[in-house]
Write an enzyme that holds these catalytic residues in place. Structure first.
Site, PDB file in Angstrom:
ATOM      1  N   HIS A   1     -46.098  24.341 -38.129  1.00  0.00           N
ATOM      2  CA  HIS A   1     -46.806  24.203 -39.453  1.00  0.00           C
ATOM      3  C   HIS A   1     -45.995  25.870 -40.444  1.00  0.00           C
ATOM      4  CE1 HIS A   1     -49.688  23.674 -41.795  1.00  0.00           C
ATOM      5  NE2 HIS A   1     -51.201  24.134 -41.143  1.00  0.00           N
TER       6      HIS A   1
ATOM      7  N   ASP B   1     -45.955   1.759 -36.558  1.00  0.00           N
ATOM      8  CA  ASP B   1     -45.307   0.850 -35.863  1.00  0.00           C
ATOM      9  C   ASP B   1     -43.540   1.250 -34.710  1.00  0.00           C
ATOM     10  OD1 ASP B   1     -44.478  -1.340 -34.553  1.00  0.00           O
ATOM     11  OD2 ASP B   1     -45.308  -2.856 -35.980  1.00  0.00           O
TER      12      ASP B   1
END
Length: 429
Positions: free
Chosen positions: A156, A370
């Site tokens: 982060h 995908d």
């Protein structure tokens, strides 16, 4: 079956960018927003039930495409130095190849994100980043049913939700369309020019230690809120407040917050002042707006305080969220001092308010990841145990929002049996 006994094989390697980072780009300066961020991992796992490739093919595709995308996201392959900059030394990202002797459904449908939650590298999802290395960790998990999971964890300190989503989407595009020479991601490294770094920041150790030592045992629950139920909730808020077209995230955050505060009050038999915090993407708010391709942490927070029982209404919370967002756009809430103040206010270092945290990854293309064998049938995000918090994600079917909710064990029964919650939610575990 214990987690350890499910493990069949484990392999680990370091993936380096396929092109050396030029010396002129060797230093990536953190912005002040990066500097004040508590150093934990942002993690996302995508599950694929029937990949059209063999495990070896999948692994090779992911490793090769990861090497290519790292050439554009070169800070992710570097080393953090002194909470000031990333040394873009092409050290690489950690890639783990794991096989489990259990079906994917057994893992994908687990309600909890504790030790039994296997799609992420051990220790990643339930602890803070303790060192300055391994800014990016990937785990490819193979299951005995033929399904697989891709777990991605990014520090982060260098990425927020938008950056993480962009990175994984770009990685998937390269893996899927490797033949297309024009697929070259173009992340913008401009964070430190918008939010210049500081050399005089308060130590974040107190925040880190507080989060690590929070003595609250959380139970995770997952709920589906269909589009029709969300429209009912939005209509209810509009009729009570006059607000036009309240957002799905706002009304759902308000509902979950109300149900949580009500459950906590019932358990304790008393009311404690409470606060809902909501992370806000600054990119479209800045003047001029910043492109979504800008990497790093470009987030801040808005909050709604509840100091009395009669303030615990969905309509009132949504109205206050709308007001806070409008004020955010009008006032100078994005200068350095304000960012530090807002961040500090929303860390768990005060007993004045019970804090409830809402994070949304809605409207990011996570359900379209995908890599060359179709879209995932499920995407999930682990929650760090800091009291009551929840993540909102678009459902894979497109029909609504999934909420992953971390509830303190002391009042989980009151929460999950809340009639108003169940009026709109469908439990998923």
């Amino acid at each position: 079956m214990a987690a350890a006994s499910r493990l069949v094989s484990f392999a680990e390697k370091i993936i380096k960018p396929n092109r050396a980072t030029p010396l002129s780009l060797g230093r990536y300066n953190l912005s002040i927003n990066d500097q004040i961020m508590v150093p934990f991992y942002l993690s996302i796992a995508a599950f694929y039930p029937n990949p059209s490739k063999t495990p070896e093919q999948v692994s090779n595709i992911l490793q090769n495409s990861l090497s290519k995308v790292l050439s554009s996201y070169y800070p992710f392959a570097g080393t953090l130095r002194d909470n000031t900059f990333v040394d873009c030394n092409d050290r690489g990202a950690k890639f783990m190849n794991v096989r489990y002797d259990c079906p994917m459904s057994e893992i994908a449908n687990l309600p909890d994100t504790g030790p039994e939650y296997l799609p992420f590298a051990k220790g990643i999802h339930d602890s803070l980043l303790l060192g300055d290395e391994d800014l990016l960790v990937v785990q490819l998990s193979h299951f005995n049913c033929g399904g697989l999971a891709i777990g991605t964890s990014i520090s982060h300190k260098i990425a927020d939700g938008c950056t993480t989503s962009n990175f994984i989407s770009d990685w998937a595009s390269i893996a899927r369309d490797d033949e297309e020479a024009n697929i070259i991601p173009s992340p913008q490294m401009i964070g430190s020019s918008i939010f210049p770094p500081s050399t005089n920041l308060p130590s974040t150790d107190i925040y880190t230690n507080t989060i690590v030592n929070v003595p609250i045992e959380n139970i995770k629950r997952r709920y589906l809120f269909s589009n029709s139920k969300l429209e009912m909730l939005k209509s209810q808020v509009t009729s009570e407040t006059g607000l036009q077209n309240p957002s799905r995230v706002d009304v759902l955050s308000a509902l979950i917050y109300k149900c949580a505060v009500t459950a906590a009050r019932a358990q304790a038999n008393s009311f404690k002042p409470s606060m809902l915090t909501l992370a806000v993407n600054l990119r479209p708010i800045l003047d001029p707006p910043v492109a979504t391709r800008a990497i790093g942490n470009m987030v801040s927070f808005i909050k709604v305080e509840t100091t009395s029982v009669d303030e615990i209404t969905i309509a009132r919370v949504v109205r206050e969220l709308r007001k806070a967002k409008d004020e955010f756009k009008k006032e100078d809430h994005v200068n350095a001092n304000k960012l530090v103040a807002l961040h500090s206010e929303n860390l768990p270092i005060s007993n004045e308010f019970e804090t409830y945290r809402s994070h949304s990854m809605c409207n990011f293309p996570l359900n379209n990841l995908d890599f060359g064998w179709g879209k995932p049938n499920k995407v999930t995000i682990p929650l760090i145990g800091v009291g009551f918090c929840f993540f909102l994600l678009d459902s894979p079917s497109g029909d609504g929002i999934e909420a992953i909710v971390a509830v303190p064990e002391t009042y989980v029964t009151q929460f999950e049996n809340n009639k108003e919650l169940l009026q709109f939610a469908t439990p998923m575990n």
